[in-house]
Design an enzyme around this catalytic site. Structure first.
Site, PDB file in Angstrom:
ATOM      1  N   ASP A 231      -6.244   0.715   1.325  1.00 33.61           N
ATOM      2  CA  ASP A 231      -5.788   0.820  -0.113  1.00 33.61           C
ATOM      3  C   ASP A 231      -7.463   0.287  -0.930  1.00 33.61           C
ATOM      4  OD1 ASP A 231      -4.561  -0.297  -2.934  1.00 33.61           O
ATOM      5  OD2 ASP A 231      -2.805  -0.705  -1.910  1.00 33.61           O
ATOM      6  N   HIS A 282      -5.408  -3.388  -6.462  1.00 32.91           N
ATOM      7  CA  HIS A 282      -4.031  -3.274  -6.559  1.00 32.91           C
ATOM      8  C   HIS A 282      -4.114  -3.347  -4.635  1.00 32.91           C
ATOM      9  CE1 HIS A 282      -1.636   0.017  -4.965  1.00 32.91           C
ATOM     10  NE2 HIS A 282      -1.510   0.192  -5.596  1.00 32.91           N
ATOM     11  N   ASN A 385       4.857   7.554  -8.376  1.00 32.81           N
ATOM     12  CA  ASN A 385       5.780   6.966  -9.263  1.00 32.81           C
ATOM     13  C   ASN A 385       5.917   8.143 -10.652  1.00 32.81           C
ATOM     14  OD1 ASN A 385       5.557   4.600  -8.310  1.00 32.81           O
ATOM     15  ND2 ASN A 385       2.894   4.360  -9.387  1.00 32.81           N
ATOM     16  N   SER A 465       4.131   1.411  -5.279  1.00 34.36           N
ATOM     17  CA  SER A 465       3.630   0.872  -4.481  1.00 34.36           C
ATOM     18  C   SER A 465       3.536  -0.861  -3.733  1.00 34.36           C
ATOM     19  CB  SER A 465       2.046   0.572  -4.850  1.00 34.36           C
ATOM     20  OG  SER A 465       1.507   1.989  -4.727  1.00 34.36           O
TER      21      SER A 465
END
Length: 855
Positions: A231, A282, A385, A465
């Protein structure tokens, strides 16, 4: 004529010629959409949680826009309560995402000039790679390794033209025929997708929905299981530090890494990954869901209480690329990546990748994934998404991965979640346009971040996520359960168990398909244990103790049998009590049968017709058969003006010459609550940005702290919208969330418009460029995040220039209006003015081309 000599890079110069652009066409185009405001009719007394959006403007720009918008009439409003109630749990109004929602940009993800080459032979030297891949007309450079077999070769055209994405596809095809090469591929741009006593656990609605508390009675620790989080990296946080093991920064491009170097053993998240220079944190949010320090009386809970977190950084200030991600998969799971001598102390058993891009399945990814699975790893991936079929979302569409979609508290597929045959299962990922449990907070996933001062904090976010790490954490629990039975959980076994025990989601709740359904953590662990259900009595559990209805609607309550079927399956009977009980019905029946270690949905419908304005509570009584137990759920019903607040929609733009933001009465409309917040407006042709807000305190001032606000495309991506003559642009729809305080600390924004040096803190204003251009002399200073240092004169003078990563060498990309993304030959670029309509000419021998580039 005065010229700026910008050696080999900056091809534009100032000129005394005055070339004014044409005004807007008299004809117009139409834009339409629907807003979805956050709704809640009460303030929570626990947790001190705020949920918010951040405007992409500083206070100065916003003040000018507010003055222009102040005359807008017909506003009906209410006040939203947003005070932080518990300083001991610093959950802050920070940017909530990716993300709260990171969508993949809809352009070709190919990184121009980059070709991935997979040789049959291992350990091929860079010299041999370049010899084998030499092509006439191109200069090649060996850019790194993703494994002993995978190499990245970058190509530049000898005649100086910018290599295009289409040209790169041709290079990939040509090099595939080289003897000794198994395959070639493009390098793609990727983007971010027992009850504990933790203080914030009561706000983590997303755990009961997957039957996690019951699973913790079987296995909660996952001790010794390593979960790699590939990530944005990791931050120092008291709710993470005890579980974090030494990771790696796999970002090869220093300009993307933001830390001044390439690959190194420091996976620290440097921040600055959001469009306006903010930070999503994130990777840390994802990591907290997997394995935050749990049952320690503070913060939040993780899925796997004692799992180890192996952070591998692949997403920087400009996203990431598939080559670095493939290298991260190899390294984290115990593979060899030439040039990296350090290996993980223990290879990851589980890999979470809350990231992706738009492309068919990639041979590069499949090679890395297959090798990792062969080493015993289990790979979990977010579906994306974009609210589209996931067949073109990679790496979700690869084989041997568990691809995860998202649901909200209602059990429906989240409005943003990708779907389709490539989705294996779904998990709680949030739906922040809702507050279905009525706790006063948007239904996002709560986890670990930093605040605006880079201090440890917590925030809600939404997205696949956020769903993916729920599954990764459950897989870690499954692996620990198997290990106690002296078994090694395989990828195929994990996927099979999750699918076999998932709760199916009907088509009405998930158009397009949600795979096997919503994961059931307890049932999955029971399957790993091979528990005989006939040896345990049924036991009732529910997913939430509160459901909130703001209007007439039907919601689903998940009923779970956390026991077996000794004496028969669990049968649950539902009734309601209270003065307004007649408003509640059960469309699917009031009696449900729940199998052993399984779940089913109870439809609960509320009809507010005939109810006067006010707040009501009806008690839902659930009684299980035999000794299975009972439960009550409070049905909170709000009727009246709290949902009748109109929103102002404003279309703003930047002046191509001055760079100033502009608004006008004819570019403002009202989205009426009585019409479901739908709007439509005819606009003069121009490139606009769309904002909307609700004046929640009825004081006539817009965009105040706490007032529900949003912008197109979503609150993490402030995107332009081109309106063309005679064209209709539908579906410009977005959410409105409470507005966080505007952080206006003076920092230099390289490439921003300016009227003088005072507008560029610590730097200077280049007034030769249209609208001014903030920069910084970087001969002896580092450039701010989002910019890069370039030589700009024959004397060796260096200036910071705004970096860009989209439409490099072909268009505007992510540069401001009136500017283009010039290639710097490294796969990324810098923002400079167009040579058309800006009063600038090209430095000889370059000439101004029809696309606005000097070539």
């Amino acid at each position: 004529m005065r010229r700026l000599l910008l050696v080999g890079l900056l091809l534009l110069s100032a000129t005394s010629c005055d070339e004014s652009g044409d005004g807007p066409d008299a004809d117009s185009g139409t834009v339409a959409g629907t807003l979805t405001p956050f709704r809640s009719n009460e303030q929570s007394s626990e947790g001190g949680v705020s949920r918010a959006t951040h405007l992409p403007f500083g206070k100065g720009v916003l003040a000018r826009l507010k003055e222009q918008l102040r005359g807008t009439k017909e506003l009906r409003v209410r006040r939203a309560a947003l005070e932080q109630t518990d300083p001991g749990l610093p959950i802050i109004p920070a940017p909530l995402g990716p993300p709260p929602l990171a969508r993949i940009p809809q352009e070709d993800a190919t990184i121009p000039g980059d070709v991935v080459v997979r040789f049959e032979e291992s350990g091929v030297s860079p010299e041999r790679v370049l010899s084998a891949t030499a092509l006439p007309g191109y200069r090649a450079v060996h850019k790194g390794y993703a494994s002993e077999h995978l190499h990245l070769v970058g190509f530049e055209a000898e005649d100086g033209h910018a290599v295009t994405a289409g040209e790169t596809r041709e290079l990939v095809s040509r090099l595939a025929a080289v003897p000794g090469v198994r395959f070639t591929d493009r390098n793609l741009r990727m983007y971010k997708t027992a009850v504990p006593d933790d203080k914030g656990y009561g706000l983590q609605w997303h755990y009961p929905t997957i039957n996690l508390p019951a699973a913790w009675d079987i296995e909660s620790g996952a001790d010794g299981v390593v979960v790699a989080v590939i990530d944005t990296g990791i931050v120092s946080h008291p709710d993470l530090n005890a579980h974090v093991v030494q990771g790696y920064d796999m970002i090869a491009d220093p300009t993307n890494a933001g830390d001044g170097n390439g690959r190194d053993p420091n996976p620290l998240d440097e921040g600055g990954d959001e469009p306006q220079g903010g930070s999503s944190w994130h990777g840390s949010h994802v990591a907290g869901t997997v394995a935050a320090v749990t049952n320690n009386g503070t913060g939040v809970a993780g899925v796997a209480w004692n799992a180890q977190l192996l952070p591998v950084r692949v997403l920087g200030t400009k996203g990431g690329n598939s080559f670095d991600i493939a290298a991260a998969i190899a390294w984290a799971t115990g593979g060899t990546v030439p040039g990296i001598s350090q290996s993980p102390a223990r290879a990851a058993k589980v890999v979470n990748m809350s990231l992706g891009g738009t492309a068919p399945p990639q041979a590069l990814y499949q090679d890395a994934i297959d090798a990792a699975v062969a080493r015993g790893a289990i790979i979990v991936v977010a579906a994306g998404n974009e609210n589209v079929d996931a067949s073109n979302s990679t790496p979700c569409n690869q084989e041997n991965v568990i691809c995860v979609g998202s649901t909200g508290l209602s059990g429906r597929r989240s409005s943003f979640s990708n779907y389709g045959a490539r989705v294996d299962v779904v998990a709680s990922g949030g739906e922040m346009r809702e507050d279905l449990n009525g706790d006063g907070y948007a239904d996002g996933v709560l986890s670990t971040v930093l605040d605006d001062n880079r201090q440890p904090a917590y925030a809600f976010s939404q997205g696949t996520s956020m769903a993916s790490p729920h599954v990764a954490g459950v897989v870690a629990l499954m692996a620990a359960t198997a290990a106690k039975l002296t078994a090694d959980l395989t990828s195929a076994q994990a996927e099979s168990a999750l699918k076999a025990t998932a709760t199916p989601i009907p088509a009405a709740q998930c158009t397009g398909g949600c795979g096997a359904g919503l994961i059931n953590a307890q049932a999955a662990l029971r399957r790993i244990q091979s528990t005989d259900p006939s040896l345990e009595l049924p036991k009732l559990s529910v997913s939430t103790t509160t459901l909130f209805f703001q209007q007439s609607a039907t919601q689903q309550l998940t009923l779970s049998n956390v026991g077996g079927n000794q004496g028969g399956n669990l049968v649950v009977t539902a009734t309601v009590s209270g003065p307004q009980q007649s408003a509640v019905t059960f469309p699917g029946g009031s009696t449900k049968t729940v199998p052993a270690f399984g779940s089913t949905a109870l439809d609960v419908a509320v009809n507010t017709a005939g109810l006067t304005d006010g707040d009501y509570v009806v008690t839902l009584n659930l009684v299980g058969s035999g000794a299975a137990g009972s439960a009550t759920v409070a049905l909170k019903i709000g009727v009246g003006s709290s949902s009748d607040l109109d929103a102002v929609v404003a279309f703003v733009w930047q002046d191509a010459v001055s760079g100033e933001w502009e608004a006008a009465d004819e570019a403002i409309t009202v989205a009426r609550a009585s019409r479901g917040y739908a709007y439509s407006l005819a606009l003069a042709p121009r490139t606009y940005y769309v904002l909307a807000t609700i004046d929640d305190d009825e004081d006539g001032e817009l965009f105040e702290d706490g007032e529900r606000t949003g912008f197109w495309r979503n609150i993490d991506s402030f995107e332009p919208l081109d309106v063309e003559t005679g064209a209709s642009t539908p579906n410009i729809s977005f959410d409105l969330l409470p507005l966080a305080p505007i952080d206006d600390d003076p920092t230099l924004d390289v490439g921003a418009s300016c009227g003088g040096d005072f507008d560029c803190p610590g730097g200077f204003c280049n007034t030769n460029f249209p609208g001014g251009y903030c920069s910084l002399v970087c001969n002896a200073a580092a450039c701010p995040t989002g910019s890069k240092c370039y030589v700009v004169s024959t004397s060796g003078l260096k200036n910071c220039l705004d970096s860009c990563s989209r439409e490099v060498g072909t268009g505007r990309g992510d540069c401001r209006s009136g500017y283009l993304c010039y290639s710097d030959g490294t796969g990324s670029g810098f923002c400079q003015p167009s040579c058309i309509g800006t009063g600038l000419s090209c430095s000889s021998p370059a000439t101004c081309r029809s696309d606005g580039f000097c070539r």
